[in-house]
Write a protein that holds these residues in place. Sequence first.
Motif, PDB file in Angstrom:
ATOM      1  N   GLN A 139      29.535  32.490  35.282  1.00  0.00           N
ATOM      2  CA  GLN A 139      30.950  32.476  34.923  1.00  0.00           C
ATOM      3  C   GLN A 139      31.442  31.052  34.728  1.00  0.00           C
ATOM      4  O   GLN A 139      30.962  30.130  35.380  1.00  0.00           O
ATOM      5  CB  GLN A 139      31.788  33.098  36.063  1.00  0.00           C
ATOM      6  CG  GLN A 139      31.356  34.500  36.421  1.00  0.00           C
ATOM      7  CD  GLN A 139      32.195  35.117  37.538  1.00  0.00           C
ATOM      8  OE1 GLN A 139      33.064  34.462  38.097  1.00  0.00           O
ATOM      9  NE2 GLN A 139      31.922  36.365  37.846  1.00  0.00           N
ATOM     10  N   LEU A 141      34.955  29.103  35.213  1.00  0.00           N
ATOM     11  CA  LEU A 141      36.230  29.354  35.884  1.00  0.00           C
ATOM     12  C   LEU A 141      37.027  28.068  36.054  1.00  0.00           C
ATOM     13  O   LEU A 141      36.437  26.986  36.134  1.00  0.00           O
ATOM     14  CB  LEU A 141      35.986  29.887  37.309  1.00  0.00           C
ATOM     15  CG  LEU A 141      35.196  31.175  37.471  1.00  0.00           C
ATOM     16  CD1 LEU A 141      34.226  31.030  38.624  1.00  0.00           C
ATOM     17  CD2 LEU A 141      36.118  32.352  37.720  1.00  0.00           C
ATOM     18  N   TYR A 149      41.779  31.590  41.080  1.00  0.00           N
ATOM     19  CA  TYR A 149      40.798  31.329  40.033  1.00  0.00           C
ATOM     20  C   TYR A 149      41.276  31.895  38.703  1.00  0.00           C
ATOM     21  O   TYR A 149      41.888  32.957  38.661  1.00  0.00           O
ATOM     22  CB  TYR A 149      39.449  31.989  40.397  1.00  0.00           C
ATOM     23  CG  TYR A 149      38.891  31.421  41.669  1.00  0.00           C
ATOM     24  CD1 TYR A 149      38.045  30.325  41.642  1.00  0.00           C
ATOM     25  CD2 TYR A 149      39.256  31.938  42.907  1.00  0.00           C
ATOM     26  CE1 TYR A 149      37.563  29.758  42.806  1.00  0.00           C
ATOM     27  CE2 TYR A 149      38.780  31.381  44.084  1.00  0.00           C
ATOM     28  CZ  TYR A 149      37.936  30.302  44.029  1.00  0.00           C
ATOM     29  OH  TYR A 149      37.470  29.734  45.176  1.00  0.00           O
ATOM     30  N   GLU A 150      40.966  31.171  37.643  1.00  0.00           N
ATOM     31  CA  GLU A 150      41.200  31.716  36.294  1.00  0.00           C
ATOM     32  C   GLU A 150      39.836  31.768  35.623  1.00  0.00           C
ATOM     33  O   GLU A 150      39.175  30.743  35.450  1.00  0.00           O
ATOM     34  CB  GLU A 150      42.138  30.779  35.520  1.00  0.00           C
ATOM     35  CG  GLU A 150      42.412  31.270  34.113  1.00  0.00           C
ATOM     36  CD  GLU A 150      43.413  30.357  33.375  1.00  0.00           C
ATOM     37  OE1 GLU A 150      44.117  29.542  34.027  1.00  0.00           O
ATOM     38  OE2 GLU A 150      43.453  30.462  32.136  1.00  0.00           O
ATOM     39  N   ARG A 151      39.406  32.966  35.285  1.00  0.00           N
ATOM     40  CA  ARG A 151      38.084  33.094  34.672  1.00  0.00           C
ATOM     41  C   ARG A 151      38.196  32.942  33.171  1.00  0.00           C
ATOM     42  O   ARG A 151      38.910  33.677  32.520  1.00  0.00           O
ATOM     43  CB  ARG A 151      37.471  34.460  35.024  1.00  0.00           C
ATOM     44  CG  ARG A 151      35.978  34.475  34.772  1.00  0.00           C
ATOM     45  CD  ARG A 151      35.349  35.715  35.313  1.00  0.00           C
ATOM     46  NE  ARG A 151      35.755  36.873  34.518  1.00  0.00           N
ATOM     47  CZ  ARG A 151      35.366  38.112  34.776  1.00  0.00           C
ATOM     48  NH1 ARG A 151      34.614  38.370  35.804  1.00  0.00           N
ATOM     49  NH2 ARG A 151      35.750  39.106  34.007  1.00  0.00           N
ATOM     50  N   THR A 154      32.429  34.868  30.974  1.00  0.00           N
ATOM     51  CA  THR A 154      31.398  35.428  31.847  1.00  0.00           C
ATOM     52  C   THR A 154      30.254  35.918  30.971  1.00  0.00           C
ATOM     53  O   THR A 154      30.414  36.039  29.757  1.00  0.00           O
ATOM     54  CB  THR A 154      31.984  36.584  32.692  1.00  0.00           C
ATOM     55  OG1 THR A 154      30.984  37.031  33.600  1.00  0.00           O
ATOM     56  CG2 THR A 154      32.400  37.761  31.826  1.00  0.00           C
ATOM     57  N   ASP A 344      38.399  36.327  40.466  1.00  0.00           N
ATOM     58  CA  ASP A 344      39.770  36.145  39.983  1.00  0.00           C
ATOM     59  C   ASP A 344      40.692  37.285  40.408  1.00  0.00           C
ATOM     60  O   ASP A 344      41.865  37.287  40.075  1.00  0.00           O
ATOM     61  CB  ASP A 344      39.798  35.940  38.455  1.00  0.00           C
ATOM     62  CG  ASP A 344      39.007  36.988  37.708  1.00  0.00           C
ATOM     63  OD1 ASP A 344      38.224  37.710  38.356  1.00  0.00           O
ATOM     64  OD2 ASP A 344      39.169  37.079  36.477  1.00  0.00           O
TER      65      ASP A 344
END
Length: 358
Positions: A139, A141, A149-151, A154, A344
């Motif tokens: 991922q 992030l 967290y902001e992804r 992925t 997230d």
Amino acid sequence: MIVLGIESSCDDTGAAVVSDSKEILGEALQSQEEHKQYGGVVPEIAARAHLEHIDEIVALCLQRAHIELNEVDAIAASCGPGLIGGVVVGAMTAKALSLALNKPFVAVNHLEGHALCARIANNIEFPYLLLLVSGGHCQILIVKNVGEYERLGTTIDDAAGEAFDKVAKMLGLGYPGGPMIEKMAAIGNDARFTLPRPLLNSGDCNLSFSGLKTAVRKIIESYSSDGMIEHVILPKQDVADICACFQMTATDCLVRKLERAITYFKQKYPDGEHLVVSGGVASNTYLRNALKNLAQKNGLEFAAPPIRFCTDNGVMVAWAGLERYRLGYTNDLDFKPRPRWPLDEDAPKAPGAGGVKA
Ligand code: KG4
Ligand code: ZN
């Protein structure tokens, strides 16, 4: 402040005690050898092995730290995501200790363990851009804070580590595959085979490694008279060349998607300073060097945990537990271990809301 952390979510039984002054007071780790003959982790065997070793690993870690159990301020455990049999062993051990000692329990997301681990050995402020590459996850992030967290992207199929493991298996290099591929790649020619870079132009930060793995399979098949790659014995140099091409291509896929992520990160968080890599695949020196160059080119600092803390260990759980505990995030003893637990999703609640203030 000192926190005991327990890791048991895959095939490593680990425990560590860390302090808020970033000291690792003691640690112990047992990596299960039992899976080697199967070419991958067998969940039931892993769970039994965790059960068998967890008490002695915790005891050894405390002995090395020269402290008694009742001197720790909180007890943390990886409570997911992971192989649920193993996760339950660590979570139950931590809960039992928490109850017996009357000390707070902290449920750590294993991925948060990887995500925050680099902060023990480096001065890294939030927010930072993170590439999390392990056996089960891949991922990109933004780590905005503990629990925030902001992804950005992925993998849509295999994780990076999984691809290393599968390619190694096809080449008969054993499990885990990453270290062996890295070793062979060092003597290989990375220009010999051209491998695909899936999703390169997808316009987002998502990744895919399954096509890359299939392309490697096709190369190995081309050596076979009956199409069975199990029957192929490749010359050592050819194995090395395949490893070098695979490692270079997988790294390039990660670098290209990170370039896009960096543009977004810098626009949204102009004060962000670091590009961080973590997870088992972050032990790979070729990848670390590529990311160092990428960071430098883009005016960011590169940081990673020391190599021995990239793969699963107790320190990362103790540290993430400590980061949560000092912000007041603890958990009730009825916290249910989670086989799936996206990072997230884990926005921190106000102390007291769903958790107990420390
Ligand atoms: O983080 P980790 O210990 O476990 C999970 O949470 O999944 O990561 C294990 C993964 C395995 O897939 C292993 O092959 C990979 O990390 N790995 C590496 C290297 N060392 C471990 N991959 C590439 N190069 C390495 N040197
Ligand atoms: Zn891991």
